[in-house]
Design a protein around this motif. Structure first.
Motif, PDB file in Angstrom:
ATOM      1  N   LEU A  84       0.803  -1.232   0.000  1.00 41.65           N
ATOM      2  CA  LEU A  84       0.000   0.000   0.000  1.00 41.65           C
ATOM      3  C   LEU A  84       0.829   1.271   0.000  1.00 41.65           C
ATOM      4  O   LEU A  84       0.285   2.374  -0.089  1.00 41.65           O
ATOM      5  CB  LEU A  84      -0.943   0.007   1.217  1.00 41.65           C
ATOM      6  N   GLY A  85       2.154   1.144   0.149  1.00 43.02           N
ATOM      7  CA  GLY A  85       2.991   2.347   0.169  1.00 43.02           C
ATOM      8  C   GLY A  85       4.296   2.055   0.896  1.00 43.02           C
ATOM      9  O   GLY A  85       4.576   0.918   1.256  1.00 43.02           O
ATOM     10  N   PRO A  86       5.116   3.115   1.127  1.00 46.56           N
ATOM     11  CA  PRO A  86       6.404   2.905   1.796  1.00 46.56           C
ATOM     12  C   PRO A  86       6.235   2.225   3.154  1.00 46.56           C
ATOM     13  O   PRO A  86       5.217   2.397   3.818  1.00 46.56           O
ATOM     14  CB  PRO A  86       6.923   4.332   2.013  1.00 46.56           C
ATOM     15  N   TYR A  87       7.250   1.455   3.551  1.00 47.11           N
ATOM     16  CA  TYR A  87       7.229   0.824   4.868  1.00 47.11           C
ATOM     17  C   TYR A  87       7.175   1.922   5.933  1.00 47.11           C
ATOM     18  O   TYR A  87       7.817   2.974   5.783  1.00 47.11           O
ATOM     19  CB  TYR A  87       8.503  -0.001   5.087  1.00 47.11           C
ATOM     20  N   LYS A  88       6.442   1.659   7.017  1.00 46.13           N
ATOM     21  CA  LYS A  88       6.311   2.674   8.072  1.00 46.13           C
ATOM     22  C   LYS A  88       6.254   1.975   9.420  1.00 46.13           C
ATOM     23  O   LYS A  88       5.512   1.011   9.598  1.00 46.13           O
ATOM     24  CB  LYS A  88       4.997   3.454   7.851  1.00 46.13           C
ATOM     25  N   GLY A  89       7.028   2.465  10.384  1.00 47.24           N
ATOM     26  CA  GLY A  89       6.953   1.869  11.718  1.00 47.24           C
ATOM     27  C   GLY A  89       8.049   2.371  12.636  1.00 47.24           C
ATOM     28  O   GLY A  89       9.066   2.893  12.190  1.00 47.24           O
ATOM     29  N   GLY A  90       7.814   2.195  13.924  1.00 46.73           N
ATOM     30  CA  GLY A  90       8.680   2.776  14.952  1.00 46.73           C
ATOM     31  C   GLY A  90      10.012   2.083  15.133  1.00 46.73           C
ATOM     32  O   GLY A  90      10.273   1.008  14.586  1.00 46.73           O
ATOM     33  N   ILE A  91      10.845   2.750  15.918  1.00 46.93           N
ATOM     34  CA  ILE A  91      12.145   2.220  16.337  1.00 46.93           C
ATOM     35  C   ILE A  91      12.106   2.118  17.861  1.00 46.93           C
ATOM     36  O   ILE A  91      11.811   3.111  18.539  1.00 46.93           O
ATOM     37  CB  ILE A  91      13.299   3.172  15.952  1.00 46.93           C
ATOM     38  N   ARG A  92      12.396   0.921  18.368  1.00 47.90           N
ATOM     39  CA  ARG A  92      12.332   0.689  19.813  1.00 47.90           C
ATOM     40  C   ARG A  92      13.731   0.511  20.382  1.00 47.90           C
ATOM     41  O   ARG A  92      14.550  -0.203  19.794  1.00 47.90           O
ATOM     42  CB  ARG A  92      11.505  -0.582  20.045  1.00 47.90           C
ATOM     43  N   TYR A  93      14.024   1.167  21.499  1.00 49.40           N
ATOM     44  CA  TYR A  93      15.259   0.901  22.239  1.00 49.40           C
ATOM     45  C   TYR A  93      14.853   0.189  23.529  1.00 49.40           C
ATOM     46  O   TYR A  93      14.233   0.809  24.424  1.00 49.40           O
ATOM     47  CB  TYR A  93      15.991   2.208  22.597  1.00 49.40           C
ATOM     48  N   PHE A 120       0.632   3.599   3.451  1.00 49.82           N
ATOM     49  CA  PHE A 120       1.873   3.047   3.996  1.00 49.82           C
ATOM     50  C   PHE A 120       1.763   1.542   4.147  1.00 49.82           C
ATOM     51  O   PHE A 120       0.676   0.997   4.358  1.00 49.82           O
ATOM     52  CB  PHE A 120       2.142   3.601   5.407  1.00 49.82           C
ATOM     53  N   GLY A 121       2.930   0.890   4.098  1.00 48.41           N
ATOM     54  CA  GLY A 121       3.026  -0.506   4.486  1.00 48.41           C
ATOM     55  C   GLY A 121       3.467  -0.568   5.947  1.00 48.41           C
ATOM     56  O   GLY A 121       3.378   0.415   6.681  1.00 48.41           O
ATOM     57  N   GLY A 122       3.990  -1.739   6.344  1.00 50.66           N
ATOM     58  CA  GLY A 122       4.336  -1.908   7.759  1.00 50.66           C
ATOM     59  C   GLY A 122       5.792  -2.282   7.961  1.00 50.66           C
ATOM     60  O   GLY A 122       6.376  -3.055   7.188  1.00 50.66           O
ATOM     61  N   ALA A 123       6.398  -1.710   9.012  1.00 53.24           N
ATOM     62  CA  ALA A 123       7.795  -2.018   9.368  1.00 53.24           C
ATOM     63  C   ALA A 123       7.959  -1.811  10.871  1.00 53.24           C
ATOM     64  O   ALA A 123       7.071  -1.265  11.532  1.00 53.24           O
ATOM     65  CB  ALA A 123       8.744  -1.088   8.614  1.00 53.24           C
ATOM     66  N   LYS A 124       9.041  -2.257  11.405  1.00 59.41           N
ATOM     67  CA  LYS A 124       9.403  -1.944  12.794  1.00 59.41           C
ATOM     68  C   LYS A 124      10.893  -2.169  12.930  1.00 59.41           C
ATOM     69  O   LYS A 124      11.493  -2.956  12.193  1.00 59.41           O
ATOM     70  CB  LYS A 124       8.653  -2.863  13.757  1.00 59.41           C
ATOM     71  N   GLY A 125      11.495  -1.479  13.886  1.00 57.64           N
ATOM     72  CA  GLY A 125      12.927  -1.667  14.104  1.00 57.64           C
ATOM     73  C   GLY A 125      13.248  -1.520  15.568  1.00 57.64           C
ATOM     74  O   GLY A 125      12.394  -1.153  16.378  1.00 57.64           O
ATOM     75  N   GLY A 126      14.486  -1.800  15.893  1.00 58.56           N
ATOM     76  CA  GLY A 126      14.863  -1.641  17.290  1.00 58.56           C
ATOM     77  C   GLY A 126      16.328  -1.911  17.509  1.00 58.56           C
ATOM     78  O   GLY A 126      17.017  -2.463  16.640  1.00 58.56           O
ATOM     79  N   VAL A 127      16.791  -1.477  18.668  1.00 59.95           N
ATOM     80  CA  VAL A 127      18.157  -1.780  19.095  1.00 59.95           C
ATOM     81  C   VAL A 127      18.051  -2.416  20.480  1.00 59.95           C
ATOM     82  O   VAL A 127      17.272  -1.946  21.326  1.00 59.95           O
ATOM     83  CB  VAL A 127      19.032  -0.508  19.155  1.00 59.95           C
ATOM     84  N   LYS A 128      18.821  -3.486  20.665  1.00 58.14           N
ATOM     85  CA  LYS A 128      18.834  -4.175  21.956  1.00 58.14           C
ATOM     86  C   LYS A 128      19.699  -3.348  22.899  1.00 58.14           C
ATOM     87  O   LYS A 128      20.922  -3.490  22.911  1.00 58.14           O
ATOM     88  CB  LYS A 128      19.455  -5.560  21.735  1.00 58.14           C
ATOM     89  N   VAL A 129      19.082  -2.477  23.652  1.00 60.23           N
ATOM     90  CA  VAL A 129      19.824  -1.579  24.541  1.00 60.23           C
ATOM     91  C   VAL A 129      18.853  -1.025  25.589  1.00 60.23           C
ATOM     92  O   VAL A 129      17.668  -0.840  25.296  1.00 60.23           O
ATOM     93  CB  VAL A 129      20.445  -0.392  23.755  1.00 60.23           C
ATOM     94  N   ASN A 130      19.366  -0.793  26.780  1.00 59.09           N
ATOM     95  CA  ASN A 130      18.560  -0.064  27.756  1.00 59.09           C
ATOM     96  C   ASN A 130      18.977   1.404  27.685  1.00 59.09           C
ATOM     97  O   ASN A 130      20.063   1.763  28.147  1.00 59.09           O
ATOM     98  CB  ASN A 130      18.802  -0.615  29.170  1.00 59.09           C
ATOM     99  N   PRO A 131      18.118   2.270  27.105  1.00 56.24           N
ATOM    100  CA  PRO A 131      18.547   3.665  26.906  1.00 56.24           C
ATOM    101  C   PRO A 131      18.855   4.369  28.221  1.00 56.24           C
ATOM    102  O   PRO A 131      19.607   5.334  28.243  1.00 56.24           O
ATOM    103  CB  PRO A 131      17.363   4.314  26.183  1.00 56.24           C
ATOM    104  N   ARG A 132      18.267   3.841  29.340  1.00 62.10           N
ATOM    105  CA  ARG A 132      18.527   4.472  30.645  1.00 62.10           C
ATOM    106  C   ARG A 132      19.975   4.249  31.088  1.00 62.10           C
ATOM    107  O   ARG A 132      20.473   4.954  31.958  1.00 62.10           O
ATOM    108  CB  ARG A 132      17.586   3.900  31.713  1.00 62.10           C
TER     109      ARG A 132
END
Ligand code: NAD
Length: 440
Positions: A84-93, A120-132
């Protein structure tokens, strides 16, 4: 053939893949899609296509800590579907970010954008890290290095990240700045819309920060009357008082509701007369948690007491899989409105069903965030900046129309609101595949 004629597509060998671990979040998400496919009669090949993400990217990259040492971090970007369109989704830390979870979250983004009729289509990302655990400078270096590792896999018309758990407007500003500075040809210089959820000073939209919580309020206003509940007298409790929870609480409070219980990762509070949500938000901004908050009639309670608090609506707005069998049996509410993604385990969901607790699905309830992200993207692409009133009224219009679409689908298919929401999303995706065909 006229352009509107549909060409039926048959993929006789397209068998849906199933995740091996039945407890995996991705298996849970794919299961919801499968059930909805059956209810709405979506073609088998649509289920097969959606049963795995299109692209899975895993990167490892070093970051210099403030003490001069280096640490290797693991990052993910899952691009689930872009019909349906470009991938879209959050980035999680978050320290518990995993491939399986990010795949599930990406699939839900596909369904959410389709349900909302966003391009938009669907995406998600993340980094394995505790930002605190990181200083602000370390967080900036990690973000810039992760963005450069993503390289051309993101882009303003290709894949557009946004904030999620553990990330915020500042992280998005750094991502945007890094993307522009690593794509130095003139064509990329104005491309602030490579990410959404930026600060207003960097091209973000008015109203983006509160959008997800505000959206929950619009969904409840539209759907609660049918469940014999009224906004003015609504008693609600909240699991999680972060971006989604804190703004949902304030919006519901402004609409006449009372927050009678709240819990975060540190503490749980209860007040039968209603907690002052704006004061609690200021406390959390200062302290980082609801712990230690004092107001007339508010007292600290145990997690079990929190879950057992009698309310009309319980809103989980924390992490995934928190409502298991036991917690589902403790709940004393009529409606569970999913503020966060995938808040229940399959066993927890079954208990809710048996107990007759209506579930309002996350792909509808928390779609306010991606809706205003879309409005931000449109403003950036067209070089305009809308005032808060315009953004809010667009958000309300889109959410209310979608809530009505879900209610209609539930009546049409004689099914629950969750299945109906997935069904309404699938109808839109299936229609697109039918019209465009599958390459080659
Ligand atoms: P956040 O990090 O701002 O807040 C998370 C909240 O959950 C915090 O209050 C934290 O204390 C609480 N929490 C964490 N672990 C907990 C535990 N073990 N017990 C109790 N509480 C706990 O995150 P957010 O942005 O509000 O996101 C929450 C959920 O909503 C996630 O599922 C996210 O994917 C989803 N979501 C967020 C947005 C958005 O715009 N931020 C949009 C759509 C969906």
């Amino acid at each position: 053939m006229t352009p509107t004629q549909r060409v039926p597509i048959e993929l006789p060998n397209a068998k849906p893949l199933s995740a091996a671990d039945p407890d995996s979040l991705f298996a849970m998400a794919a299961g919801s899609v499968s059930r909805a496919c059956e209810v709405v009669g979506a073609p088998e090949y649509v289920r097969a296509i959606l049963s795995q993400p299109k692209n899975e990217l895993i990167v490892h990259f070093p970051v210099r800590r403030d003490d001069g040492s280096y640490e290797i971090f693991k990052g993910y970007r899952i691009q689930h579907n872009n019909a349906l369109g470009p991938y879209k989704g959050g980035i999680r830390y978050h320290p518990e970010v995993s491939l399986d979870d990010v795949k599930a979250l990406a699939l839900w983004m596909t369904m959410k954008c389709a349900l909302m009729r966003l391009p938009f289509g669907g995406a998600k990302g993340g980094v394995k890290v505790n930002p605190r655990d990181l200083s602000s400078n370390e967080l900036m270096r990690l973000t810039r290095r992760f963005t450069s590792a993503l390289g051309n896999h993101i882009g303003p018309d290709h894949d557009i990240p946004a904030p999620d758990v553990g990330t915020n407007a500042q992280i998005m500003d750094w991502m945007m700045d890094t993307y522009i500075n690593t794509h130095t040809d003139g064509a990329h210089q104005g491309m602030v819309h490579v990410v959404t959820g930026k600060s207003v000073g960097c091209g973000g939209s008015e109203g983006r920060e509160k959008a997800t919580g505000q959206g929950i309020c619009y969904v409840l206003s539209e759907l609660l009357p049918e469940l014999n509940l009224r906004m003015e007298k609504l008693r609600f409790s909240l699991l999680g008082f972060g971006n989604v929870g804190a703004f949902a609480a304030q919006a519901l409070n402004a609409a006449g509701g009372k927050m009678v219980a709240v819990m975060d990762h540190v503490a749980a509070l209860r007040n039968p007369d209603g907690l002052p949500t704006a004061d609690l938000y200021q406390h959390v901004v200062k302290i980082g948690s609801i712990a230690g908050f004092k107001s007339a009639g508010t007292r600290a309670v145990s997690p079990e007491e929190f879950y057992r608090t009698p309310t009309d609506v319980f809103i989980p707005a924390a992490l995934e899989r928190m409502i298991d069998q036991q917690k589902a049996s403790w709940l004393d509410c009529k409606v569970l409105a999913e503020g966060g993604n995938g808040p229940t385990t399959p066993a927890g969901a079954e208990i809710l069903r048996q107990r007759g607790i209506a579930v309002l699905p996350a792909i509808l309830c928390n779609a306010g965030g991606v809706t205003v992200s879309y409005l931000e993207w449109v403003q950036n692409k067209t070089g305009v900046h809308w005032d808060l009133q315009r953004v809010d009224s667009e958000l309300q219009r889109t959410i209310v129309l979608t809530a009505r679409r879900v209610r209609l689908a539930a009546h049409q298919h004689d099914t629950d609101l969750s299945t109906a929401a997935f069904g309404a999303a699938l109808d839109h995706i299936a229609d697109s595949y039918l019209r465009r065909g599958i390459f080659p």
